[in-house]
Scaffold this motif. Sequence first.
Motif, mmCIF file in Angstrom:
data_model
loop_
_atom_site.group_PDB
_atom_site.id
_atom_site.type_symbol
_atom_site.label_atom_id
_atom_site.label_comp_id
_atom_site.label_asym_id
_atom_site.label_seq_id
_atom_site.Cartn_x
_atom_site.Cartn_y
_atom_site.Cartn_z
ATOM 1 N N UNK A 201 46.744 42.851 49.167
ATOM 2 C CA UNK A 201 47.526 43.760 48.340
ATOM 3 C C UNK A 201 48.985 43.772 48.758
ATOM 4 N N UNK B 142 42.586 45.341 49.460
ATOM 5 C CA UNK B 142 41.895 46.261 48.560
ATOM 6 C C UNK B 142 40.663 45.568 47.990
ATOM 7 N N UNK B 143 39.784 46.375 47.399
ATOM 8 C CA UNK B 143 38.551 45.829 46.819
ATOM 9 C C UNK B 143 38.795 45.485 45.356
ATOM 10 N N UNK C 84 37.123 43.983 41.895
ATOM 11 C CA UNK C 84 35.816 43.766 41.271
ATOM 12 C C UNK C 84 35.897 42.544 40.357
ATOM 13 N N UNK D 24 46.649 40.579 40.921
ATOM 14 C CA UNK D 24 45.393 40.053 40.381
ATOM 15 C C UNK D 24 45.018 38.719 41.025
#
Lengths: 152, 259
Positions: A48, A62-63, A65, A127
Motif C-alpha cells: 500500500x 493491506x488485504x 480481495x 490496485x
Amino acid sequence: MSCFRAAMSVIFVTFAGNAVAAPCGNGVDPNGGAIEISGVLHQRKSWGPPNYGENPKTDSKYVAWLVFVSLPIPVQGGADIDGKVQSTVSKIQLNIPMAFDRKSLNLLDGKMVLASGKLWKADTAGYVTPVFLSVKTLTPTDKTICRILPEN
Amino acid sequence: MPVAQSSSVESSLHHGGRETLVNLLQSMLGIGTAHADTLKERLQASGMSGAAASHLTDAALALNGPRSLDSSKRASAAMAAAVTAIAPYSLIGALTRAMMEMNSSKYQAASAIVKNGDVVYTNSNGSQNIRSGGTASWRNNNPGNMVAGAPGFQPIEKNGTSAIFADYSSGFNAIVANLHTAKYFNGTVGDAIKTWAPAADNNDPVAYAKDVAAWTGVSAQTQMNTLTPAQINSVAHAIQREEGWIAGTETHVAIPTNR
C-alpha cells in the motif's frame, strides 16, 4: 454451516430486472460495464501507500480481495498486464462497498463465488489488477459464469 | 513549510486551538516577506473571505519579520482575528492548500525524465529541478498516485505506470477532475475514497467511516454528487493524505550562462 448460510443471506442482494444477460464473448466495457462472474475468492496481502513496495521497510500492506475467475474475462480495448496489453484477464480485484459485512466476507475466502457489479479500469496505484469490480452482490456458487448484465 | 509536513499540520490544526495555530505558523510558514505578498491572494482563491485572508497575511508578515515580543503579539492578534472571522474547518483547508502551493516547486515543468529513481524536470526556461527521495507521489507531482493514461488530464511523462505532472496544482486538479467521473461521483464519499485508495479502509469500515468524517468534514455516507466544490477539494486532500505526500530533496539547476 448454518452460520455460513446466515452470512450468505446477509450479503445476498438480488438484481432487480435481471432478465436478459449476454455472455462475455464480445468483451466487457471497463468503464462501468455491468457483469456477473464466477471464480475462487482469495485475499492477498498487497503493498500500500506511500510507495507500494518501493520501500518495504516503510510501506504499508493491506488485504486485497481477488477473484481468480472461472472463465477469462475479455476486456474491451485490452488490459495492461506487466506492460503488455492482453485481451483477457484471469483475476480481478474486488472493490467491496463499506456496507458489506466483513465477517461474512471472510467466510467466503477460498470458496467459489458469484460476483456482480461494474467493471472499471484501475487508474490509481493501489490496485494489483488492471481492472477491478465494484461489487454489488457476492454469493457462493457452484456455477461457471461470465456474462454481461443489462445496465441498471 | 515543507510540503511533507502538511498532513501533520492539518491534523494538528484539527485538534489544536489558536495557540497551536500560531506556533505552527511560526515554525512552518517558511515564506519570505516577498512571497507573503501573494498569500492573501492565494487564500482568497481557496475560498477564504477577504477579511480573514488579510488577518492571516498580517500574521504571516509579523511572523516572518524580525522576531520581537511586539511581532509575536501582532501575529497572535491577527491569528485570533482570522480564526474568529472564519469557520475553523474552512481555515484548515484553505490554509493548508495555500501553504502547500507556496512551498511546492515554483516552476511548472515543460518535460520530465526518470533517472536512477530521481525525477528530472526541465522547465520552460531551460533550468531543471531534480527530485529525489520522499514518496513517489511527491517526486511525480502526483498526489493521487494516478496511473498514466487515466482519462481527463494531461501528465507530461510517466514513471513506471504512474503519471508525472508538470506541478503540484496539475496533479491535485487531476484528482478533482477524476472525482467527477462516474466511477467516483455516483457513490458515497466513503466509497469514493476507498475506490481510489483500496487500502484506505484496512477492512475496518467502522473505523474508516470515522476517519473519513475527520478528513473531509462530511459523513462517509454523504453522496459525492451533493458536495460543494470546496467539499470535493477536501475529499481530494483526504486522498492525498491517504496516498502519502512526503517531500524529499529538490535540487534546482540554473540555466547555464555564456560569459
